[in-house]
Scaffold this active site. Structure first.
Site, short mmCIF file in Angstrom:
data_model
loop_
_atom_site.label_atom_id
_atom_site.label_comp_id
_atom_site.label_asym_id
_atom_site.label_seq_id
_atom_site.Cartn_x
_atom_site.Cartn_y
_atom_site.Cartn_z
CG HIS A 31 -1.30 3.14 5.24
ND1 HIS A 31 -2.59 3.10 5.46
CD2 HIS A 31 -0.64 2.46 4.46
CE1 HIS A 31 -2.68 1.87 4.71
NE2 HIS A 31 -1.50 1.66 4.22
CB SER A 82 -1.00 0.03 1.11
OG SER A 82 -0.16 -0.40 2.37
CG ASP A 94 -5.09 4.23 6.01
OD1 ASP A 94 -4.12 4.64 6.50
OD2 ASP A 94 -5.10 3.80 4.86
#
Lengths: 183, 188
Positions: A99, A59, A125
């Site tokens: 992230h 990701s 998210d």
């Protein structure tokens, strides 16, 4: 040659007295302790409860790939800013997520809440957070990435996908250390 | 442990095994042929230091488990610092105090009054080398003087083609060395 090795192992070990046997276990303990103390030392030095993490998904591509090893620090005084790469845990789950911070809201009293999104993901998210949770807080953060080494983390991923392999490797290492008599 | 008087057989290409076999045989000779009483003080010192170090790390593990970081920060710092200081101490201990000593034997005074005489054995065998150096040191219990003799032999003098230790040959060499020290002692 296998026959010779068998005999040499046994003969070396049979000749050891109680103290030498105890020392074999102590040597093993020292090796494990050294690794443990280095890990705990890193935890204290970085302020992060998990100073080294492995990237588990794609990701964050093309910045980080699955299998990259990340080095984290968790300086609570350093304010969280949009653009930081944060490693955090959602309450109730143990898997850490790596992230990027997208939005940050700060209050005068120091309370901070922020939103994250993987670079390679289409959406933020919020779908990953706990039900009803819209923002992350400082307490959810394990640390922020300060450095990385590519590929090496793949070993950890493989060992976790095949736990028998992990136990076999660790077991063999342990046996080798215990049975290897130093001069 | 000494029930088997079977000949020691090892892998002749394994330097560690060679040195261990020669050391063990020398210990046996000193204990059996001369009736010396082995003193374990040096080894016990090393064992104690290592045990303290391992306990330190186990304590840190336990404390951190019971009071997760960051509550355990101070205790962790203390334990980690102690552990690495101890490993330093252990290294110094191994280098200077033990320094290759693998046997300390005490010769009890026959009358039981005077302090014991001490016989110390040290050996060294470099990696991939065949030159085994054995050093015997005598420390008088009363006189406190030390006298030592050392001999470098090739391991090939004591092991045959299959890696079996020729105990008799080695015994003769070790006894010869020790007796030469004893003779010195009497002459002086």
């Amino acid at each position: 040659t296998m026959g010779l090795l068998d005999i040499s192992f046994l003969s070396d070990l049979k000749r050891m007295n109680k103290r030498q046997v105890f020392y074999q276990f102590l040597s093993f303990g020292m090796i494990v302790s050294s690794a443990l103390m280095i890990w705990k030392g890193l935890i204290v030095a970085t302020g992060s409860e998990s100073p080294v993490v492995v990237v588990l998904s794609g990701s964050m591509e093309p910045g980080f790939y699955r299998g990259d090893l990340l080095f984290l620090t968790n300086d609570l005084e350093d304010p969280i800013r949009a653009g930081d790469i944060a490693v955090f845990r959602i309450k109730g789950r143990d898997i850490p997520i790596v992230h990027r911070v997208l939005q940050v809201h700060e209050r005068d009293d120091g309370y901070v809440k922020f939103l994250t999104k993987g670079d390679n993901n289409a959406i933020d998210d919020r779908g990953l957070y706990a039900p009803g949770q819209l923002w992350l807080e400082k307490g959810d953060v394990i640390g922020r990435a300060k450095g990385f080494v590519p590929y090496i983390g793949m070993v950890t991923i493989v060992m976790n996908d095949y736990p028998k392999f992990k136990y076999a490797v660790l077991g063999l290492l342990g046996i080798f250390v215990l049975l290897n008599r130093e001069a | 442990m000494s029930q088997e008087n079977a000949p020691i057989k090892i892998d002749k290409w394994d330097g560690n095994a060679l040195k261990n076999a020669l050391d063990d045989a020398a210990k046996k000779i000193m204990n059996e042929s001369y009736g010396l009483v082995e003193s374990f003080k040096l080894i016990d010192g090393r064992l104690a230091l290592c045990s303290i170090a391992v306990s330190c790390s186990l304590f840190a593990l336990l404390w951190d488990f019971l009071y997760p970081f960051p509550a355990s920060k101070t205790v962790l710092i203390i334990c980690v610092a102690c552990y690495f200081i101890l490993t330093g101490v252990i290294s110094v201990y191994l280098l200077y105090f033990e320094g290759g000593v693998f046997y300390v034997g005490l010769e009890k005074d026959k009358a039981g009054i005077d302090p014991d005489d001490k016989w110390t054995l040290q050996s060294s065998l470099k990696k991939y080398d065949d030159q085994y150096c054995l050093k015997i040191t005598y420390t008088g219990g009363v006189s406190k003087q030390t006298r030592s003799v050392e001999r470098v032999c090739s391991v090939t003098e004591f092991f045959d083609e299959e890696g079996t230790l020729c105990y008799d040959l080695y015994e003769a060499t070790v006894k010869g060395l020790k007796d030469s020290l004893s003779a010195d002692k009497k002459a002086k």
